[in-house]
Scaffold this active site. Structure first.
Site, PDB file in Angstrom:
ATOM      1  N   LYS A  53       0.835  -1.203   0.000  1.00  0.00           N
ATOM      2  CA  LYS A  53       0.000   0.000   0.000  1.00  0.00           C
ATOM      3  C   LYS A  53       0.875   1.260   0.000  1.00  0.00           C
ATOM      4  O   LYS A  53       0.615   2.206  -0.744  1.00  0.00           O
ATOM      5  CB  LYS A  53      -0.953  -0.018   1.207  1.00  0.00           C
ATOM      6  CG  LYS A  53      -2.055  -1.054   1.032  1.00  0.00           C
ATOM      7  CD  LYS A  53      -2.866  -1.347   2.275  1.00  0.00           C
ATOM      8  CE  LYS A  53      -3.866  -2.463   1.933  1.00  0.00           C
ATOM      9  NZ  LYS A  53      -4.610  -3.006   3.063  1.00  0.00           N
ATOM     10  N   GLN A  97      -5.509  -1.981   9.078  1.00  0.00           N
ATOM     11  CA  GLN A  97      -5.260  -3.274   8.443  1.00  0.00           C
ATOM     12  C   GLN A  97      -5.904  -4.391   9.262  1.00  0.00           C
ATOM     13  O   GLN A  97      -5.755  -4.463  10.480  1.00  0.00           O
ATOM     14  CB  GLN A  97      -3.738  -3.490   8.322  1.00  0.00           C
ATOM     15  CG  GLN A  97      -3.336  -4.731   7.549  1.00  0.00           C
ATOM     16  CD  GLN A  97      -3.735  -4.694   6.084  1.00  0.00           C
ATOM     17  OE1 GLN A  97      -3.822  -3.633   5.463  1.00  0.00           O
ATOM     18  NE2 GLN A  97      -3.993  -5.860   5.522  1.00  0.00           N
ATOM     19  N   ASP A 120     -11.458   2.213   2.822  1.00  0.00           N
ATOM     20  CA  ASP A 120     -11.681   0.772   2.653  1.00  0.00           C
ATOM     21  C   ASP A 120     -13.123   0.474   2.226  1.00  0.00           C
ATOM     22  O   ASP A 120     -13.419  -0.618   1.745  1.00  0.00           O
ATOM     23  CB  ASP A 120     -11.482   0.073   4.018  1.00  0.00           C
ATOM     24  CG  ASP A 120     -10.241  -0.792   4.083  1.00  0.00           C
ATOM     25  OD1 ASP A 120      -9.773  -1.236   3.021  1.00  0.00           O
ATOM     26  OD2 ASP A 120      -9.747  -1.012   5.204  1.00  0.00           O
TER      27      ASP A 120
END
Ligand code: GUN
Length: 289
Positions: A53, A97, A120
């Site tokens: 990322k 995460q 997300d």
């Protein structure tokens, strides 16, 4: 005839070039998109995803920061960290995460992220807006799958799509997005009876179960477009998908490999969402004066 193997890295590369141009244009307005990733604990796979990322952000010019927290972090500490990021106008996107250590509630954490910074697309507000077709941050893997299909030029309207797997992160949202593209969508899962009979009706088959090789030749009619979302690490260390590639590739029309198929698209859509968050937050700041 053997399938066209979709090179996810190449598709991702061309989208990232478009995103880099967008970031440049935003910089002229004094806006530099910024993503903060929170990584709790030492899970090696999570560390590897987060590195990907950060690298993706660098590639397109997004500012990124990783907050590393030990696996002894309490839920309260994590929620406080998120609250600070929510208030920080220089942070546009927040990503925690997953998975989290067992003592922390994933739901409490996802709910704590400001929906406007939820790149997300996991917050219930974004999930709800996606469901009713309103503007929302779309979850990155399903968004990437739809984008990948579109970029082959294959029409989705009227197609029979079969999704195997009903996770909140992939199966359910990808079914919803494809429904909005006017596909006829069927969902299968671990309790589906006679799976083969259903998957054989698919024009487009999307497999997101997380079990190596559960889909083989017997599940696929020749000419089907097959998307393999599975990422399974074998004992040998090798990554493999949910689809038995060697059996299915000779009869499919298109197929995505693992690795190098859907994976590179996921991070790319996260970058796209972060740019969108920066734009929306800048607009809101301007409105407030
Ligand atoms: N862990 C595995 N996939 C994902 C993802 O898409 N987002 C987050 N936050 N964690 C993940």
């Amino acid at each position: 005839m053997a399938a066209i193997v979709i090179d996810g890295k190449e598709v991702a590369k061309s989208i990232r070039a478009e995103l880099a141009a967008e970031v440049k244009e935003l910089a002229q307005q004094g806006i530099v998109p910024a993503l903060t990733v929170i990584l709790v604990g030492e899970d090696p796979a999570s560390h590897s995803y987060v590195r990907g990322k950060v690298k993706g952000c660098e590639e397109v010019g997004i500012r990124s920061e990783v907050i590393r927290m030990p696996d002894t972090t309490s839920q309260q500490e994590l929620l406080e960290t998120i609250a600070h990021l929510n208030e920080n106008p220089n942070v546009h996107g927040i990503l925690v995460q997953l998975p989290l250590p067992a003592h922390i509630s994933e739901k409490a954490v996802i709910d704590a992220i400001l929906p406007e910074k939820d790149v997300d697309g996991f917050h219930p507000i974004n999930v709800g807006n996606m469901m009713i077709g309103e503007d929302a941050f779309l979850p990155c893997t399903p968004y990437g799958i739809v984008e990948m299909i579109k970029r082959t030029g294959v029409e989705l309207t009227g197609k029979r799509v079969v999704v195997v797997g009903r996770s909140n992160i992939v199966g359910k949202p990808v079914a919803q997005l494809l429904l909005q593209e006017n596909a006829t969508v069927t969902m299968c899962h671990s309790r589906t009876t006679n799976l083969e009979e259903v998957t054989r009706q698919a024009d487009i088959l999307i497999v997101a179960v997380g079990k190596p090789g559960i889909i083989g030749r017997e599940h696929v009619t020749p000419g089907t477009f097959v998307i393999d979302v599975g990422v399974n690490r074998l004992e040998t260390g090798k990554l493999t998908g949910d689809v038995r590639f060697d059996e299915v590739a000779p009869i499919a029309s298109y197929i995505t490999p693992v690795p190098g198929g859907v994976g590179p698209m996921t991070i790319t859509m996260l970058l796209k969402n972060t740019i969108k968050a920066a734009r929306l937050l800048a607009k809101e700041e301007k409105r407030k004066g």
